[in-house]
Enzyme design. Structure first.
Site, PDB file in Angstrom:
ATOM      1  N   VAL A 104     -14.579  25.541  66.304  1.00  0.00           N
ATOM      2  CA  VAL A 104     -15.639  26.451  65.888  1.00  0.00           C
ATOM      3  C   VAL A 104     -15.060  27.840  66.049  1.00  0.00           C
ATOM      4  O   VAL A 104     -14.701  28.241  67.152  1.00  0.00           O
ATOM      5  CB  VAL A 104     -16.883  26.306  66.787  1.00  0.00           C
ATOM      6  N   LYS A 106     -14.542  32.079  64.310  1.00  0.00           N
ATOM      7  CA  LYS A 106     -15.305  33.249  63.895  1.00  0.00           C
ATOM      8  C   LYS A 106     -15.878  33.056  62.503  1.00  0.00           C
ATOM      9  O   LYS A 106     -16.997  33.420  62.228  1.00  0.00           O
ATOM     10  CB  LYS A 106     -14.410  34.494  63.894  1.00  0.00           C
ATOM     11  N   GLU A 107     -15.071  32.479  61.624  1.00  0.00           N
ATOM     12  CA  GLU A 107     -15.481  32.449  60.225  1.00  0.00           C
ATOM     13  C   GLU A 107     -15.587  31.058  59.635  1.00  0.00           C
ATOM     14  O   GLU A 107     -15.850  30.918  58.454  1.00  0.00           O
ATOM     15  CB  GLU A 107     -14.493  33.269  59.381  1.00  0.00           C
ATOM     16  N   ASP A 228      -3.597  36.662  54.300  1.00  0.00           N
ATOM     17  CA  ASP A 228      -4.033  36.657  55.707  1.00  0.00           C
ATOM     18  C   ASP A 228      -3.086  35.775  56.513  1.00  0.00           C
ATOM     19  O   ASP A 228      -3.492  35.041  57.407  1.00  0.00           O
ATOM     20  CB  ASP A 228      -5.469  36.156  55.828  1.00  0.00           C
TER      21      ASP A 228
HETATM   22  N1  LIG Z   1      -7.170  20.430  56.736  1.00  0.00           N
HETATM   23  C1  LIG Z   1      -7.260  20.539  58.057  1.00  0.00           C
HETATM   24  N2  LIG Z   1      -6.997  19.499  58.862  1.00  0.00           N
HETATM   25  C2  LIG Z   1      -7.083  19.604  60.203  1.00  0.00           C
HETATM   26  N3  LIG Z   1      -7.440  20.723  60.851  1.00  0.00           N
HETATM   27  C3  LIG Z   1      -7.729  21.806  60.119  1.00  0.00           C
HETATM   28  C4  LIG Z   1      -7.651  21.786  58.686  1.00  0.00           C
HETATM   29  N4  LIG Z   1      -7.984  23.016  58.244  1.00  0.00           N
HETATM   30  C5  LIG Z   1      -8.258  23.743  59.329  1.00  0.00           C
HETATM   31  N5  LIG Z   1      -8.098  23.048  60.467  1.00  0.00           N
HETATM   32  C6  LIG Z   1      -8.302  23.529  61.857  1.00  0.00           C
HETATM   33  O1  LIG Z   1      -9.355  24.468  61.895  1.00  0.00           O
HETATM   34  C7  LIG Z   1      -8.894  25.750  62.316  1.00  0.00           C
HETATM   35  C8  LIG Z   1      -9.568  26.862  61.518  1.00  0.00           C
HETATM   36  O2  LIG Z   1      -9.274  26.717  60.145  1.00  0.00           O
HETATM   37  P1  LIG Z   1      -9.008  27.962  59.205  1.00  0.00           P
HETATM   38  O3  LIG Z   1      -7.865  28.751  59.723  1.00  0.00           O
HETATM   39  O4  LIG Z   1      -8.909  27.439  57.821  1.00  0.00           O
HETATM   40  O5  LIG Z   1     -10.361  28.774  59.336  1.00  0.00           O
HETATM   41  P2  LIG Z   1     -10.675  30.244  59.876  1.00  0.00           P
HETATM   42  O6  LIG Z   1     -11.480  30.918  58.869  1.00  0.00           O
HETATM   43  O7  LIG Z   1      -9.438  30.911  60.384  1.00  0.00           O
HETATM   44  O8  LIG Z   1     -11.574  29.905  61.077  1.00  0.00           O
HETATM   45  P3  LIG Z   1     -11.573  30.633  62.457  1.00  0.00           P
HETATM   46  O9  LIG Z   1     -12.368  31.850  62.221  1.00  0.00           O
HETATM   47  O10 LIG Z   1     -12.199  29.570  63.258  1.00  0.00           O
HETATM   48  O11 LIG Z   1     -10.154  30.911  62.858  1.00  0.00           O
HETATM   49  C9  LIG Z   1      -7.380  25.694  62.112  1.00  0.00           C
HETATM   50  O12 LIG Z   1      -6.692  26.516  62.970  1.00  0.00           O
HETATM   51  C10 LIG Z   1      -7.065  24.227  62.356  1.00  0.00           C
HETATM   52  O13 LIG Z   1      -6.941  23.989  63.738  1.00  0.00           O
END
Ligand SMILES: Nc1ncnc2c1ncn2[C@@H]1O[C@H](COP(=O)(O)OP(=O)(O)OP(=O)(O)O)[C@@H](O)[C@H]1O
Ligand SMILES: [Mg+2]
Length: 298
Positions: A104, A106-107, A228
């Site tokens: 869980v 930020k975004e 990013d």
């Molecule tokens: N396809 C996937 N399979 C497994 N884990 C994933 C996958 N995509 C994302 N995650 C997990 O979820 C986390 C957050 O995903 P992502 O970086 O796409 O979102 P974010 O917008 O950066 O979210 P946050 O604000 O939580 O960082 C990743 O660091 C990873 O641990």
């Protein structure tokens, strides 16, 4: 409890009539912000009693918000919006069951899940509005006015799905894009952890080369800049190969800031390898490599 946790837990309890009310609120919200009960009754064709009963249930499930102002009105919250997206995936046979939460943030909330063939998938719920509005505009560019967080999150999911499709078809190392509905993206499940989490990488040079090759491929073949990129959006799998995740803010080569964003992406990655792995890595020559005017310099 996070919105997704609420949605995942109550989804199975929802009856068609509940979903119908959620759908009507969703549609009317874009015009009215908060939707009065009479309007919900009219569009669902439910009696006022039935409408009251359904609104009571949805309130108890914490899927809608009730606002008392000049009139009493209802709107969806994230958990309600989540349920509509989950319902669409279940109907389309994209999604069967949820597993554990993978994070869980930020975004986004990301969940481990299964499709009807019992294959593992990852479900990403976009959650704009948790960080400040100003920050969101700066980061994503396309937010021009306050049209509501649910809508902004839907745009983010659409953009990310689009980016994944563009780069995946050119063989860039990303999770496989599977489906998207509203603010939710379904993609291939990946094992591994963010590059930033690794204390030690056995062959850092190999990993850096692979990242640069993929930045180059996205740029030259798909005309896409991640925008990013950092050690937090590169997943290093147990086999020590990488995947680049988190694409909603991508821009195309033609974007006025494309060069600047590409430079920042490359510099972020190089800085990480210089600092953490004592590697020599010059910006200029690596930038030349990813833009196709130079050879691999690592
Ligand atoms: N396809 C996937 N399979 C497994 N884990 C994933 C996958 N995509 C994302 N995650 C997990 O979820 C986390 C957050 O995903 P992502 O970086 O796409 O979102 P974010 O917008 O950066 O979210 P946050 O604000 O939580 O960082 C990743 O660091 C990873 O641990
Ligand atoms: Mg991320």
């Amino acid at each position: 409890m996070s919105s997704a946790e609420i949605a995942v837990q109550v989804f199975r309890k929802l009856e068609n009539e509940d979903l119908r009310v959620l759908q009507v609120i969703e549609t009317a919200m874009s015009k009215h912000g908060f939707v009065p009960k009479e309007m919900i009754a009219k569009f669902t064709k439910f009696s006022l009693e039935e409408t009251d009963f359904r609104l009571g249930r949805l309130g108890k499930f914490r899927l809608i918000r009730r606002m008392k102002g000049a009139y009493v009105g209802y709107s969806l919250n994230y958990a309600g919006y989540d349920c509509l997206a989950i319902n669409a995936f279940v109907k389309a046979e994209v999604l069967e069951a949820f597993g554990k939460s993978l994070g869980v943030g930020k975004e986004a909330d990301v969940y481990d899940a299964l499709n009807p063939k019992s294959e593992r998938i990852a479900v990403k719920f976009h959650r704009l509005g948790r960080i400040s509005f100003r920050q969101t505009i700066r980061k994503r560019g396309y937010t021009t006015e306050h049209t509501g967080w649910l809508f902004q999150s839907r745009l983010a999911a659409e953009k990310e799905f689009q980016a994944l499709k563009l780069v995946f078809q050119h063989g860039v190392a990303v999770p496989e894009p599977i489906s998207q509905n509203r603010h939710v993206l379904v993609m291939g499940m990946i094992e591994g952890a963010e590059l930033a989490e690794y204390k030690e990488i056995p062959e850092p040079k190999k990993v850096l080369k692979e990242i640069l090759r993929n930045i180059r491929k996205a740029y030259l073949k798909a005309s896409v800049v991640h925008a990013d990129l950092s050690e937090y959006n590169v997943i290093l799998k147990p086999d020590m190969h990488i995947l680049i995740i988190d694409w909603p803010q991508y821009v195309t080569k033609e974007h006025p800031n494309a060069q600047q964003l590409l430079t920042r992406d490359v510099e972020n990655i190089l800085r990480f390898f210089r600092r953490k792995h004592m590697m020599k890595a010059e910006l200029e020559e690596n930038l030349a490599y990813v833009t196709g005017t130079g050879k691999m310099a690592i």
